[in-house]
Design a protein around this motif. Structure first.
Motif, PDB file in Angstrom:
ATOM      1  N   VAL A 175       0.837  -1.201   0.000  1.00  0.00           N
ATOM      2  CA  VAL A 175       0.000   0.000   0.000  1.00  0.00           C
ATOM      3  C   VAL A 175       0.872   1.252   0.000  1.00  0.00           C
ATOM      4  CG1 VAL A 175      -1.622   1.353   1.385  1.00  0.00           C
ATOM      5  CG2 VAL A 175      -1.987  -1.112   1.098  1.00  0.00           C
ATOM      6  N   ILE A 176       1.883   1.275   0.842  1.00  0.00           N
ATOM      7  CA  ILE A 176       2.774   2.444   0.933  1.00  0.00           C
ATOM      8  C   ILE A 176       3.484   2.681  -0.390  1.00  0.00           C
ATOM      9  CG2 ILE A 176       4.865   3.324   2.046  1.00  0.00           C
ATOM     10  CD1 ILE A 176       3.893   1.816   4.602  1.00  0.00           C
ATOM     11  N   THR A 177       4.037   1.624  -0.968  1.00  0.00           N
ATOM     12  CA  THR A 177       4.749   1.749  -2.240  1.00  0.00           C
ATOM     13  C   THR A 177       3.837   2.256  -3.341  1.00  0.00           C
ATOM     14  OG1 THR A 177       6.275  -0.034  -1.629  1.00  0.00           O
ATOM     15  CG2 THR A 177       6.082   0.491  -3.963  1.00  0.00           C
ATOM     16  N   LEU A 178       2.644   1.687  -3.440  1.00  0.00           N
ATOM     17  CA  LEU A 178       1.698   2.075  -4.490  1.00  0.00           C
ATOM     18  C   LEU A 178       1.199   3.501  -4.312  1.00  0.00           C
ATOM     19  CD1 LEU A 178      -0.273  -1.275  -4.625  1.00  0.00           C
ATOM     20  CD2 LEU A 178       0.881  -0.248  -6.593  1.00  0.00           C
ATOM     21  N   ALA A 179       0.878   3.870  -3.086  1.00  0.00           N
ATOM     22  CA  ALA A 179       0.358   5.217  -2.842  1.00  0.00           C
ATOM     23  C   ALA A 179       1.401   6.274  -3.185  1.00  0.00           C
ATOM     24  CB  ALA A 179      -0.091   5.350  -1.389  1.00  0.00           C
ATOM     25  N   LYS A 180       2.662   6.018  -2.829  1.00  0.00           N
ATOM     26  CA  LYS A 180       3.738   6.955  -3.170  1.00  0.00           C
ATOM     27  C   LYS A 180       3.878   7.093  -4.681  1.00  0.00           C
ATOM     28  CE  LYS A 180       6.835   6.234   0.842  1.00  0.00           C
ATOM     29  NZ  LYS A 180       6.929   7.643   1.279  1.00  0.00           N
ATOM     30  N   SER A 181       3.911   5.956  -5.362  1.00  0.00           N
ATOM     31  CA  SER A 181       4.105   5.971  -6.806  1.00  0.00           C
ATOM     32  C   SER A 181       2.931   6.644  -7.513  1.00  0.00           C
ATOM     33  CB  SER A 181       4.287   4.544  -7.317  1.00  0.00           C
ATOM     34  OG  SER A 181       4.456   4.527  -8.723  1.00  0.00           O
ATOM     35  N   ALA A 182       1.724   6.327  -7.084  1.00  0.00           N
ATOM     36  CA  ALA A 182       0.535   6.842  -7.764  1.00  0.00           C
ATOM     37  C   ALA A 182       0.456   8.357  -7.721  1.00  0.00           C
ATOM     38  CB  ALA A 182      -0.719   6.237  -7.146  1.00  0.00           C
ATOM     39  N   ARG A 183       0.835   8.952  -6.603  1.00  0.00           N
ATOM     40  CA  ARG A 183       0.666  10.400  -6.485  1.00  0.00           C
ATOM     41  C   ARG A 183       1.882  11.192  -6.963  1.00  0.00           C
ATOM     42  NH1 ARG A 183       2.242  12.742  -1.292  1.00  0.00           N
ATOM     43  NH2 ARG A 183       3.093  11.172   0.123  1.00  0.00           N
ATOM     44  N   THR A 184       2.890  10.487  -7.466  1.00  0.00           N
ATOM     45  CA  THR A 184       4.044  11.176  -8.035  1.00  0.00           C
ATOM     46  C   THR A 184       3.609  12.030  -9.226  1.00  0.00           C
ATOM     47  OG1 THR A 184       5.538   9.397  -7.353  1.00  0.00           O
ATOM     48  CG2 THR A 184       6.304  10.879  -9.095  1.00  0.00           C
ATOM     49  N   GLY A 185       3.938  13.309  -9.179  1.00  0.00           N
ATOM     50  CA  GLY A 185       3.534  14.220 -10.239  1.00  0.00           C
ATOM     51  C   GLY A 185       2.202  14.903  -9.999  1.00  0.00           C
TER      52      GLY A 185
END
Length: 506
Positions: free
Chosen positions: A260-270
């Protein structure tokens, strides 16, 4: 398999799909009577059906059931969003408009023979069926354009299934071994024996959701979407973070908090957090920097009285509608005076129901206000919640401080709490302040039920309207009153469904 799924007719597929993909092709017919026409294996046809599916998700009457036309609380994903807020604590459905009985948790609203139980089921399977047709037509073609189209369809299918199970089944923490919903993954052939699918287990449905989203993340490729009204890799990552957050609370599933942490960080990049001024600017455009995905409205697709802004917009834009959604005074008083999200105005209704009107959502002057499906702020809060569950309270607090500093003038960072449930409650309250009106309130109560149960934290305050049958003490942990019953029409047409073991408690 289903009387209530949506059939794509061959006439439309060979005509409209190659032009502007009008919503007319999304008609209702018994899918166990007529097989699905085969989509041409042409990217123009597939893009056309995708475009129509995106529009269908916010169309009026998408879940219309046998013998009825669309109702003003039958408007696709918007109706899901509204339902989840008015069934909870902070939004009040006042007199003079739709959703009042639902707001009261009126028993009949969830029964299998009630239209609300039917059209939310219909809407979800309508999206699913269109996606299945696209996926099938693109099957086996590894051209980047076909892979991107399939990734969009699988993302939408996963989104539809997640909305569906959250309406009709308990949260994954409690219901993972219980019944799910029929997994329909292929276009129908018109034979009830073949098209009928069992309810299976809820865990089966969640596995399909995560499989679809993981596949999409791996296969979106480098093709850029023309508008944030369409899904992309970031959206699929964000939706998967949302799904895994729910799953991670189940026994032996806590390792998912790392994902969850990895995905949430990646998703909101940009997608940086918006300013407080932008938050209070009407909340009506996907051009907002932190919106990852939303419904892109246009003049042609605008719906008047059934539309989202009809319920929320208090004529700031000149729009007129039902305007019967209000804010609970207890909720209003939770906000710091310098919080840019405190968008409420005392509204003298002149009928004994004077309450706070909600100013968060203001339609555009031409009635083309967009709607948010996924924002960076939600992903930040998802990440913070996962950090709490890993015992990283200071990391979670740093994320909360990041969000609050963007929303509250003069905000000073706070000290993390030392108790897990206290930190989860802090996040729950922040989610309520940040996401009100966006369709998360009831889902959060169901997900957090393990620490909310047996307390007064989910008790409606004294400022809610005093209607007969109003449910003041909102049950905390997946009470039957949160769930719709499976529609009668499903059991009538699906030979693989069992009314005794597959139906929800009445």
């Amino acid at each position: 398999m289903k009387k209530i799924l949506f059939l794509i007719s061959s006439i439309v597929l060979t005509g409209i799909l190659f032009t502007n993909c009008s919503d007319d092709f999304l008609e209702t017919r018994p899918s166990n009577a007529i097989g699905s026409a085969e989509l041409p294996k042409d990217p123009n046809a597939l893009r056309g059906l995708l475009k129509g599916t995106y529009k269908y998700m916010q169309a009026w009457g998408t879940g219309a059931y046998t013998g009825a036309t669309g109702q003003h609380d039958d408007s696709g994903i918007m109706s899901f969003m509204i339902l989840q807020d008015i069934l909870a604590l902070d939004i009040i459905a006042g007199p003079g408009g739709w959703y009042t009985f639902t707001y009261q948790h009126y028993p009949s609203q969830r029964y299998s023979n009630h239209r609300r139980a039917t059209f939310w089921w219909n809407t979800s399977y309508g999206i699913i069926k269109n996606c299945n047709a696209i996926i099938k037509a693109a099957e086996g073609n590894n051209d980047p354009e076909f892979l991107n189209i399939t990734a969009q369809a699988k993302t939408l299918r996963a989104f539809a299934y997640h909305n569906l199970v959250r309406q009709y089944r308990k949260t994954y923490r409690l219901g993972h071994d219980g019944p799910g919903v029929p997994l329909v993954l292929e276009p129908p052939v018109g034979d009830p024996e073949i098209d009928s699918k069992p309810a299976g287990k809820l865990s089966d449905v969640f596995k399909q959701i995560t499989d679809d989203l993981n596949w999409a993340i791996e296969n979106f490729g480098s093709i850029q979407r023309p508008t944030k009204g369409m899904v992309n890799k970031n959206v699929a990552e964000g939706l998967l973070a949302r799904v895994l957050l729910e799953m991670a609370y189940a026994p032996n599933e806590s390792a998912k908090f790392d994902q969850v942490i990895t995905l949430a960080k990646s998703a909101r990049t940009g997608f940086p957090l918006m300013s407080a001024a932008d938050y209070g600017g009407g909340f009506n455009t996907i051009d907002n920097v932190e919106w990852l995905w939303g419904h892109k409205q246009d003049a042609e697709g605008n719906i008047s009285w059934p539309g989202f802004y009809s319920f929320y917009d208090i004529e700031k834009s000149g729009r007129f509608g039902y305007q019967n959604f209000l804010a609970d005074t207890v909720f209003v008083n939770m906000f710091d005076e310098n919080d840019g999200r405190k968008l409420f105005e005392w509204n003298d209704l002149g009928n004994g129901y004077d309450k706070y009107a909600i100013e968060k959502f203001v339609d555009k002057p031409d009635r083309t206000g967009d709607l948010p499906y996924l924002r960076a702020a939600e992903l930040l809060l998802i990440e913070a919640e996962a950090e709490v569950n890993k015992g990283n309270y200071n990391k979670a607090q740093t994320l909360l401080d990041e969000l609050r500093a963007k929303r509250i003038t003069g905000y000073q960072p706070e000290v993390a709490l030392t108790n897990k449930n206290d930190m989860l409650e802090r996040i729950w309250i922040e989610r309520r302040k940040e996401l009100y009106g966006e369709g998360f309130a009831l889902y959060d109560i169901m997900r957090f039920g393990f620490f909310l149960g047996g307390t007064t934290k989910v008790q409606r305050g004294p400022y809610h309207l005093d209607f007969d049958n109003e449910l003041r003490d909102i049950p905390a942990d997946n009470d039957k009153r949160y769930l719709r019953e499976i529609p009668d029409l499903e059991f009538d047409s699906n030979k693989a469904m069992d009314r005794t073991k597959d139906q929800n408690e009445r």
